[in-house]
Design an enzyme around this catalytic site. Structure first.
Site, PDB file in Angstrom:
ATOM      1  CE  LYS A  17      -3.367  -1.182  -0.622  1.00 21.74           C
ATOM      2  NZ  LYS A  17      -3.761  -1.995  -1.822  1.00 21.74           N
ATOM      3  N   GLY A  74       2.152   2.579  -2.783  1.00 24.73           N
ATOM      4  CA  GLY A  74       2.112   3.233  -4.090  1.00 24.73           C
ATOM      5  C   GLY A  74       2.648   2.320  -5.192  1.00 24.73           C
ATOM      6  CB  THR A  75       2.716  -1.400  -5.341  1.00 27.80           C
ATOM      7  OG1 THR A  75       2.727  -1.402  -3.921  1.00 27.80           O
ATOM      8  CG2 THR A  75       3.667  -2.445  -5.896  1.00 27.80           C
ATOM      9  CB  THR A  76      -1.122   0.009  -8.311  1.00 24.64           C
ATOM     10  OG1 THR A  76      -1.307  -0.990  -7.306  1.00 24.64           O
ATOM     11  CG2 THR A  76      -1.875  -0.376  -9.564  1.00 24.64           C
ATOM     12  CG  HIS A 117       4.139  -6.250  -1.128  1.00 21.86           C
ATOM     13  ND1 HIS A 117       4.270  -4.990  -1.654  1.00 21.86           N
ATOM     14  CD2 HIS A 117       2.863  -6.622  -1.398  1.00 21.86           C
ATOM     15  CE1 HIS A 117       3.125  -4.635  -2.237  1.00 21.86           C
ATOM     16  NE2 HIS A 117       2.269  -5.610  -2.091  1.00 21.86           N
ATOM     17  CB  SER A 123      -3.428   2.726   2.436  1.00 19.12           C
ATOM     18  OG  SER A 123      -3.689   2.183   1.168  1.00 19.12           O
ATOM     19  CD  GLU A 178      -7.987  12.880  -9.308  1.00 22.33           C
ATOM     20  OE1 GLU A 178      -6.907  12.876  -9.956  1.00 22.33           O
ATOM     21  OE2 GLU A 178      -8.056  13.261  -8.114  1.00 22.33           O
ATOM     22  CG  MET A 204      -3.567   5.486 -12.491  1.00 19.81           C
ATOM     23  SD  MET A 204      -2.007   5.153 -11.658  1.00 19.81           S
ATOM     24  CE  MET A 204      -2.181   3.526 -10.983  1.00 19.81           C
TER      25      MET A 204
HETATM   26  S1  PPS Z   1      -0.697  -2.971  -3.262  1.00 21.11           S
HETATM   27  O1  PPS Z   1      -1.904  -3.820  -3.000  1.00 21.11           O
HETATM   28  O2  PPS Z   1       0.285  -3.105  -2.177  1.00 21.11           O
HETATM   29  O3  PPS Z   1      -0.136  -3.191  -4.577  1.00 21.11           O
HETATM   30  O4  PPS Z   1      -1.275  -1.485  -3.162  1.00 21.11           O
HETATM   31  P1  PPS Z   1      -0.511  -0.158  -3.619  1.00 21.11           P
HETATM   32  O5  PPS Z   1      -0.718   0.034  -5.072  1.00 21.11           O
HETATM   33  O6  PPS Z   1       0.879  -0.159  -3.101  1.00 21.11           O
HETATM   34  O7  PPS Z   1      -1.254   0.983  -2.806  1.00 21.11           O
HETATM   35  C1  PPS Z   1      -2.561   1.428  -3.053  1.00 21.11           C
HETATM   36  C2  PPS Z   1      -2.625   2.840  -2.519  1.00 21.11           C
HETATM   37  O8  PPS Z   1      -2.017   3.721  -3.469  1.00 21.11           O
HETATM   38  C3  PPS Z   1      -2.980   4.670  -3.898  1.00 21.11           C
HETATM   39  N1  PPS Z   1      -2.757   5.026  -5.298  1.00 21.11           N
HETATM   40  C4  PPS Z   1      -2.531   6.281  -5.718  1.00 21.11           C
HETATM   41  N2  PPS Z   1      -2.409   7.434  -5.022  1.00 21.11           N
HETATM   42  C5  PPS Z   1      -2.181   8.572  -5.746  1.00 21.11           C
HETATM   43  N3  PPS Z   1      -2.074   8.584  -7.090  1.00 21.11           N
HETATM   44  C6  PPS Z   1      -2.187   7.447  -7.822  1.00 21.11           C
HETATM   45  N4  PPS Z   1      -2.066   7.485  -9.133  1.00 21.11           N
HETATM   46  C7  PPS Z   1      -2.411   6.226  -7.117  1.00 21.11           C
HETATM   47  N5  PPS Z   1      -2.571   4.942  -7.494  1.00 21.11           N
HETATM   48  C8  PPS Z   1      -2.773   4.231  -6.371  1.00 21.11           C
HETATM   49  C9  PPS Z   1      -4.305   3.963  -3.669  1.00 21.11           C
HETATM   50  O9  PPS Z   1      -5.382   4.860  -3.704  1.00 21.11           O
HETATM   51  C10 PPS Z   1      -4.054   3.337  -2.315  1.00 21.11           C
HETATM   52  O10 PPS Z   1      -3.971   4.316  -1.277  1.00 21.11           O
HETATM   53  P2  PPS Z   1      -5.208   4.795  -0.386  1.00 21.11           P
HETATM   54  O11 PPS Z   1      -4.630   5.720   0.651  1.00 21.11           O
HETATM   55  O12 PPS Z   1      -5.799   3.556   0.231  1.00 21.11           O
HETATM   56  O13 PPS Z   1      -6.144   5.492  -1.296  1.00 21.11           O
END
Ligand code: PPS
Length: 305
Positions: free
Chosen positions: A56, A58-60, A116, A146, A238, A240
């Site tokens: 959580k 910011g991987t994706t 991870h 998150s 928004e 994504m």
């Molecule tokens: S995972 O399951 O570990 O792969 O999840 P991961 O992608 O690391 O984390 C998901 C959180 O990242 C936020 N997120 C973003 N934030 C800002 N900008 C962009 N483009 C973006 N993409 C993913 C996502 O909303 C999750 O955070 P939270 O705080 O829960 O919203």
């Protein structure tokens, strides 16, 4: 994180909340540990790029940025499949479907992979081949919030309990992939010995273009202004959130129940203030000081407005 990759083969009855099993003192999903020998023996290739994060962080987001840069800003190419198929998640070994390791083995080079794992549990072949690694870290308060919501919605993750219980487990590292404090610090130290680009969620939020340029430079890839601007736009929260190839909406609700909490939930810095009591925030601050003492690693829990 449950069965992610072969949707067609998923059996709703096979999805149960996993137990945690410790490996070298780190709690991991039982299914990951069952497959540990194959994961530890993973054969990295010299041109692999590894994306490493605490869950959580910011991987994706960084995965989609990397894919855009690697494909010259071609959005169609980035839509060739859901993110979990484009970048095998090597830690995953759910029952009855190919493991992350098997998916990676079947993928032609150059590969981008996701993990991870804490630094000490990374399969040694990544170090032997000096593979490039991008690590993204997020401040512990937003990261914990998150992760809590993710464990509520992902039916393959251990039961998180209520917020107070989850935070307590987070603070002592009794959750999947272990202590946030040890994870961010371990990878920070490793950066002194290996080619690791260490990024922060908060910096990405503050100035995405600046951070995207760093990624392109680290990968040794060209980035025109047109591609940079398109990448900024395409990887905005928004955009994504509305993109099925990154928002995990292609997974069935019996695995990720987005009605409980969406995968793309808020995407902000500072949402922790809606969850933490003053006492909880101070307790985390105390542990933070102890655990990161002597390190030059620092985090921001809010951005200047
Ligand atoms: S995972 O399951 O570990 O792969 O999840 P991961 O992608 O690391 O984390 C998901 C959180 O990242 C936020 N997120 C973003 N934030 C800002 N900008 C962009 N483009 C973006 N993409 C993913 C996502 O909303 C999750 O955070 P939270 O705080 O829960 O919203």
């Amino acid at each position: 994180m449950g069965n992610e990759s072969r949707l067609a083969d998923l059996d709703p009855k096979s999805i149960t909340r996993e137990k945690l099993v410790e490996t070298e003192g780190i709690p991991l999903l039982e299914s990951t540990v069952k497959n540990w020998d194959s994961l530890w023996g993973f054969k990295a290739r010299p041109d692999d790029l590894l994306i490493s994060t605490y869950p959580k962080a910011g991987t994706t987001w960084i995965q989609e940025i990397v894919d855009m840069i690697q494909h010259g800003g071609d959005r169609q190419k980035c839509a060739r499949g859901p993110i979990y198929q484009r970048h095998p998640f090597i830690d995953l070994s759910p029952p009855n479907v190919p493991t992350g390791v098997e998916e990676a083995e079947a993928m032609p080079s150059p590969r981008t992979l996701k993990t991870h794992l804490p630094v000490q549990l990374l399969p040694p072949s990544f170090w032997e081949h000096n593979c490039k690694i991008i690590y993204v870290a997020r401040n512990p308060k937003d990261n914990a919030v998150s992760y809590f919501h993710f464990c509520r919605m992902n039916q393959g993750m251990p039961e998180p309990g209520n917020w107070d219980q989850f935070l307590e487990d987070f603070l002592v590292g009794k959750i999947t992939w272990g202590s946030w404090f040890d994870h961010v610090r371990g990878w920070w130290e490793a950066k002194k010995r290996h080619p690791i680009l260490y990024l922060f969620f908060e910096d990405m939020k503050e100035d995405p273009a600046r951070e995207i340029r760093k990624v392109a430079q680290f990968l040794g890839l060209q980035l025109s202004d047109v591609v940079l601007n398109r990448t900024v736009e395409h990887t905005k929260f928004e955009t994504m959130k509305a993109n099925a190839m990154v928002n995990y909406s292609t997974l069935p609700a019996f695995l990720m129940d987005q009605a409980v909490s969406p995968f793309m939930r808020k995407g902000t810095v500072g949402d922790w203030k809606e969850h933490f009591t003053v006492a909880q925030s101070e307790r985390l601050d105390d542990i933070y000081i102890q655990k990161l003492q002597g390190s030059d690693l620092t985090f921001r829990t809010q951005l200047e407005t």
